[in-house]
Motif scaffolding. Sequence first.
Motif, PDB file in Angstrom:
ATOM      1  N   GLN A 237       0.810  -1.204   0.000  1.00 58.40           N
ATOM      2  CA  GLN A 237       0.000   0.000   0.000  1.00 58.40           C
ATOM      3  C   GLN A 237       0.853   1.268   0.000  1.00 58.40           C
ATOM      4  O   GLN A 237       0.551   2.208  -0.723  1.00 58.40           O
ATOM      5  N   ILE A 238       1.933   1.322   0.784  1.00 59.37           N
ATOM      6  CA  ILE A 238       2.763   2.523   0.811  1.00 59.37           C
ATOM      7  C   ILE A 238       3.444   2.716  -0.533  1.00 59.37           C
ATOM      8  O   ILE A 238       3.618   3.848  -1.003  1.00 59.37           O
TER       9      ILE A 238
ATOM     10  N   LEU B 249      -5.057  10.698   0.883  1.00 52.99           N
ATOM     11  CA  LEU B 249      -5.732   9.964   1.961  1.00 52.99           C
ATOM     12  C   LEU B 249      -7.246  10.122   1.916  1.00 52.99           C
ATOM     13  O   LEU B 249      -7.977   9.258   2.392  1.00 52.99           O
TER      14      LEU B 249
ATOM     15  N   PHE C  25      -7.135   4.341  -0.414  1.00 56.62           N
ATOM     16  CA  PHE C  25      -6.098   3.910   0.525  1.00 56.62           C
ATOM     17  C   PHE C  25      -6.649   4.029   1.950  1.00 56.62           C
ATOM     18  O   PHE C  25      -7.077   5.115   2.353  1.00 56.62           O
ATOM     19  N   CYS C  26      -6.644   2.941   2.687  1.00 59.07           N
ATOM     20  CA  CYS C  26      -7.238   2.964   4.023  1.00 59.07           C
ATOM     21  C   CYS C  26      -6.709   1.806   4.858  1.00 59.07           C
ATOM     22  O   CYS C  26      -5.981   0.941   4.363  1.00 59.07           O
ATOM     23  N   LYS C  27      -7.097   1.804   6.132  1.00 50.78           N
ATOM     24  CA  LYS C  27      -6.754   0.696   7.013  1.00 50.78           C
ATOM     25  C   LYS C  27      -7.632  -0.515   6.675  1.00 50.78           C
ATOM     26  O   LYS C  27      -8.582  -0.406   5.898  1.00 50.78           O
TER      27      LYS C  27
ATOM     28  N   LEU D   4      -6.283   6.529   6.838  1.00 51.50           N
ATOM     29  CA  LEU D   4      -4.902   6.343   7.263  1.00 51.50           C
ATOM     30  C   LEU D   4      -4.379   7.604   7.949  1.00 51.50           C
ATOM     31  O   LEU D   4      -4.882   8.707   7.732  1.00 51.50           O
ATOM     32  N   SER D   5      -3.347   7.434   8.746  1.00 51.76           N
ATOM     33  CA  SER D   5      -2.710   8.553   9.440  1.00 51.76           C
ATOM     34  C   SER D   5      -1.628   9.167   8.566  1.00 51.76           C
ATOM     35  O   SER D   5      -0.789   8.448   7.992  1.00 51.76           O
ATOM     36  N   ARG D   6      -1.633  10.491   8.473  1.00 52.74           N
ATOM     37  CA  ARG D   6      -0.581  11.202   7.729  1.00 52.74           C
ATOM     38  C   ARG D   6       0.797  10.882   8.328  1.00 52.74           C
ATOM     39  O   ARG D   6       1.757  10.617   7.608  1.00 52.74           O
TER      40      ARG D   6
ATOM     41  N   GLY E 281       1.645   8.265  10.039  1.00 50.84           N
ATOM     42  CA  GLY E 281       1.989   6.879   9.755  1.00 50.84           C
ATOM     43  C   GLY E 281       2.535   6.699   8.354  1.00 50.84           C
ATOM     44  O   GLY E 281       3.489   5.940   8.135  1.00 50.84           O
ATOM     45  N   ILE E 282       1.936   7.397   7.390  1.00 51.74           N
ATOM     46  CA  ILE E 282       2.418   7.327   6.010  1.00 51.74           C
ATOM     47  C   ILE E 282       3.832   7.888   5.908  1.00 51.74           C
ATOM     48  O   ILE E 282       4.701   7.316   5.240  1.00 51.74           O
TER      49      ILE E 282
ATOM     50  N   SER F 230       6.251   5.403   7.315  1.00 52.04           N
ATOM     51  CA  SER F 230       6.414   4.268   6.389  1.00 52.04           C
ATOM     52  C   SER F 230       7.264   4.673   5.202  1.00 52.04           C
ATOM     53  O   SER F 230       8.082   3.885   4.709  1.00 52.04           O
TER      54      SER F 230
END
Length: 295
Positions: free
Chosen positions: A126-127, A145, A208-210, A216-218, A220-221, A224
């Motif tokens: 995903q990333i 996001l 793009f999601c959990k 998703l968290s900015r 966290g991205i 990653s």
Amino acid sequence: MLYSKILDLWISEKSLEIRNSTKWNYICTINRELKPAFGDYLVKEITRTMLQDYILKKSEHLKTETIINITKVLSQSFKFAKQEGYVEENPYVRIKVPKEQSAKEIKVFTQEEIAALLNVQGFHEQIVDIVNIAYRTGMRIGEILALKWEDVNFEQEFLMVRCTVSHCQNGVREICAPKTKASTRRIDLDKATMQMLLSMDRTGDFVFCKKDGTILSRGGICQSFKRLCKAADVSYKSFHTLRHTHASVLLAANVHPKIVQERLGHAKISTTMDTYSHLIPGMQKVAVDVFNTLC
């Protein structure tokens, strides 16, 4: 009236016309900086000299951007105090503030670095897809996001940027309209991007999601992405660099700056030119060629 009360009244009224993310930025400035410095003073006791001395002292150890944020709140809150009759004269006058620092040189990824990022083996898919779409569309991370499947037109091969994700108090994520009218835009997609989107699971609302379908968290991205750079043996640059890289690729290929402006969602072409004009090949040569034709 205490200045702390003025700040509370001002932010309460101001919040009606600004985004929540901006509101919480202002609140952080108020609680961390202004209330400790001036909150216990009566608003009529605060003088221009006090404000100027405070700004000069803060300028010794805070970034220029932080100082500018502080002065915005000072300026607007004292203007509010005068308009509402809490002070006869606005003390925030003729205040000298640090000049904004000149823009840093734009950094971009090379094509070899992009290839390395997109071909890391064994990394979360995903990333890699998020990096790919950022590079190929120039979208901001918040816009990516907030992207939903309903925003993607598979038949005509384009997507619509309609929303962005803002981060507010305590890390709460909020979907809202883009900050400017120009940010709401259509972006045509290349074949590789279309193939990537077609191969993805489309059961949820967001592209793009959990796993549970939530946003998703900015942060966290970004974390990653930092790990992806390390895994690809690519010198780390911010996620936003992918947006700069998108623009640089187009301008290096002589794509008209107006088209680049539209894809990036800049409100004015002057923003695009001021940011990226040094990446446009041959600009100086065109000027020299003009004079070569003259006597």
